[in-house]
Design an enzyme around this catalytic site. Sequence first.
Site, PDB file in Angstrom:
ATOM      1  N   HIS A   1       2.498  -3.114 -10.210  1.00 46.23           N
ATOM      2  CA  HIS A   1       3.383  -4.133 -10.780  1.00 46.23           C
ATOM      3  C   HIS A   1       3.404  -3.948 -12.293  1.00 46.23           C
ATOM      4  CE1 HIS A   1       4.614  -8.216 -12.043  1.00 46.23           C
ATOM      5  NE2 HIS A   1       5.052  -8.420 -10.810  1.00 46.23           N
TER       6      HIS A   1
ATOM      7  N   ASP B   1      -5.837  -5.485  -9.057  1.00 45.80           N
ATOM      8  CA  ASP B   1      -4.828  -6.549  -9.011  1.00 45.80           C
ATOM      9  C   ASP B   1      -4.807  -7.093  -7.589  1.00 45.80           C
ATOM     10  OD1 ASP B   1      -2.537  -8.068  -8.712  1.00 45.80           O
ATOM     11  OD2 ASP B   1      -1.184  -6.617  -9.623  1.00 45.80           O
TER      12      ASP B   1
ATOM     13  N   GLN C   1      -1.550  -9.925  -4.242  1.00 48.20           N
ATOM     14  CA  GLN C   1      -0.962  -9.911  -2.902  1.00 48.20           C
ATOM     15  C   GLN C   1      -2.016  -9.797  -1.807  1.00 48.20           C
ATOM     16  OE1 GLN C   1       2.176 -10.531  -2.434  1.00 48.20           O
ATOM     17  NE2 GLN C   1       2.862 -10.331  -4.549  1.00 48.20           N
TER      18      GLN C   1
ATOM     19  N   LYS D   1       0.590 -17.866  -5.352  1.00 52.21           N
ATOM     20  CA  LYS D   1       0.899 -17.060  -4.170  1.00 52.21           C
ATOM     21  C   LYS D   1       0.008 -17.441  -2.984  1.00 52.21           C
ATOM     22  CE  LYS D   1       2.303 -13.122  -7.035  1.00 52.21           C
ATOM     23  NZ  LYS D   1       3.763 -13.244  -6.917  1.00 52.21           N
TER      24      LYS D   1
ATOM     25  N   CYS E   1       9.622  -6.023 -10.256  1.00 49.54           N
ATOM     26  CA  CYS E   1       8.686  -5.678 -11.347  1.00 49.54           C
ATOM     27  C   CYS E   1       7.936  -4.385 -11.029  1.00 49.54           C
ATOM     28  CB  CYS E   1       7.704  -6.814 -11.608  1.00 49.54           C
ATOM     29  SG  CYS E   1       8.474  -8.297 -12.270  1.00 49.54           S
TER      30      CYS E   1
END
Length: 412
Positions: A129, A206, A209, A232, A370
Site C-alpha cells: 500500500h 503492515d 488487512q 477495518k 493506493c
Amino acid sequence: MNAPADVSALDWAAVRADFPLLGREVNGKPLVYFDNANTGQKPRSVIETVDGFYRRHNANVSRAVHTLGSEATEAYEGARKRLARFANVRPDELVLCSGTTFAINLVAYSWALPRLKPGDAILLTRMEHHANIVPWQLVAERTGAKIKVAEILPDGTLDLDALYAAMTPEVKLLGVTHVSNVLGTVNPVREICREARRRGIVVLVDGSQALPHRKVDIAAIGCDFYAFTGHKMCGPTGTGALWARKEHLAAMPPFIGGGEMIKEVSFDGTVFNDPPHKFEAGTPNIAGHIGLGAAVDYLDALGMDRVEARETELLAHLQEELAAIGGLRVFGTAKEKAAVVSFLVEGAHAHDLATLLDLEGVAVRSGHHCAHPLMRYYGVAATCRASLAFYNTHEEIERFAAALKKVRGLLA
C-alpha cells in the site's frame, strides 16, 4: 495443524443483525456492502460504547484527578490492554495512534531517519500500500538511502526466492504487508521475518488487512514493528496502533512533541515519558479507542478462528460465482488468500462498473486502491474490488453476481 473452526457454531443471521447500517437500502435496493477492505461496519455495541462515553464519561485522560477524568483514563487504558491481549503483545509495547499510516510514519521518522545513511537500503514489496511506500521514499530522500523492490509472481504471491536474494547486507529494514489489500494474498510473514532476522534486517509488517480477518499472534511472527488500523476491524475511524519491540521504543526519540509525552519540561530541556506514552502527544482519540476496545471484545466473542473460516467459505462461493461470468479478469489467485477479489470486465472502466453496481445497491471499491506499483505490474490503471466480511451472506454474493451479469450486459 488445528482443526477448522465450526462455522455453524454461530447464528450468522443474528451476527449480521448486530450491524445497523447493513439493514438500509441504496437506490431502492437492499445494500450489499462489499467494501470491507476499505472500512468495516460497526456493531451496535461499538456505536453504543462511543455514545455512552460522550454521554456519561467525557473527560480528558491522564490529566485530572476528578471522577470523570479517572473514568476516562481507566476506560482508555483498559482498551489498550484489551487490544494488546487480542494481538498477544504487552500493553507497554503498544502505541495507540490514528491508524497504520501514522504508525508507519512513526517508525520511518523516529526509527529509520536517525539511523539510515547513504549506502543503506530499505526493501519493500511490489504489493505494498502507498502507506508502506511513501514514508520510506521521504526518509530515503533525506538520508541518502535507496529503495529496493521485491517482485511478485503472476498469481499475486511474493517471489520468496527473489525476496530473500534481495536481503543483501545494505538492507536495514524490510516493509511487508501481511495481507494484500488488492489481491488478498496472505504472505508468510513468520517465515519472512525469520529469514530477515538471520540477516540482521529489521521488519515492519503492515497488518491492516490481517488483524480484522484472522487470528494474529504478533509475538509469534517475529517482526520488529506491526502496524494496524481500528476502523477495518469494526472499530471507529481514526484509531489503530503500532506494536514495537520494547528495545526499539526505548531507543527511538519522540515523533511529535507536546503534552502527555513528557515527564518534565524546562527551557533547558525535556524529560520524556516512558513508552508507549512518549509517542502519544496531545489529546488522543479517547472515545474512538474506547470504541475499538469494544470492537475487540465483539471479535473475541465471535472467535477469530470462526471469523476466518466464515470468510473463507464466503470467498469460495464468490470465486465460484465469478468463474461462471464470462469476460471477467480476476487479479490474484494465491492459494493462501483472504476474502478480497479484484477484477475487471473486458472493455469497461472500473469506475463505470462500480457506478452501475451501486445503482443495483452493491458497494464495491474502484480505483488503484493506493497501490500504483501493483497496478502497473498488471498493466491496468484501476480495478474493481469486492471484499467480504463475516457479516456478509451467501445470498448477497448471488445478488452481487446477478448485478454484475446485468451490468456486464449494459456495458457490452
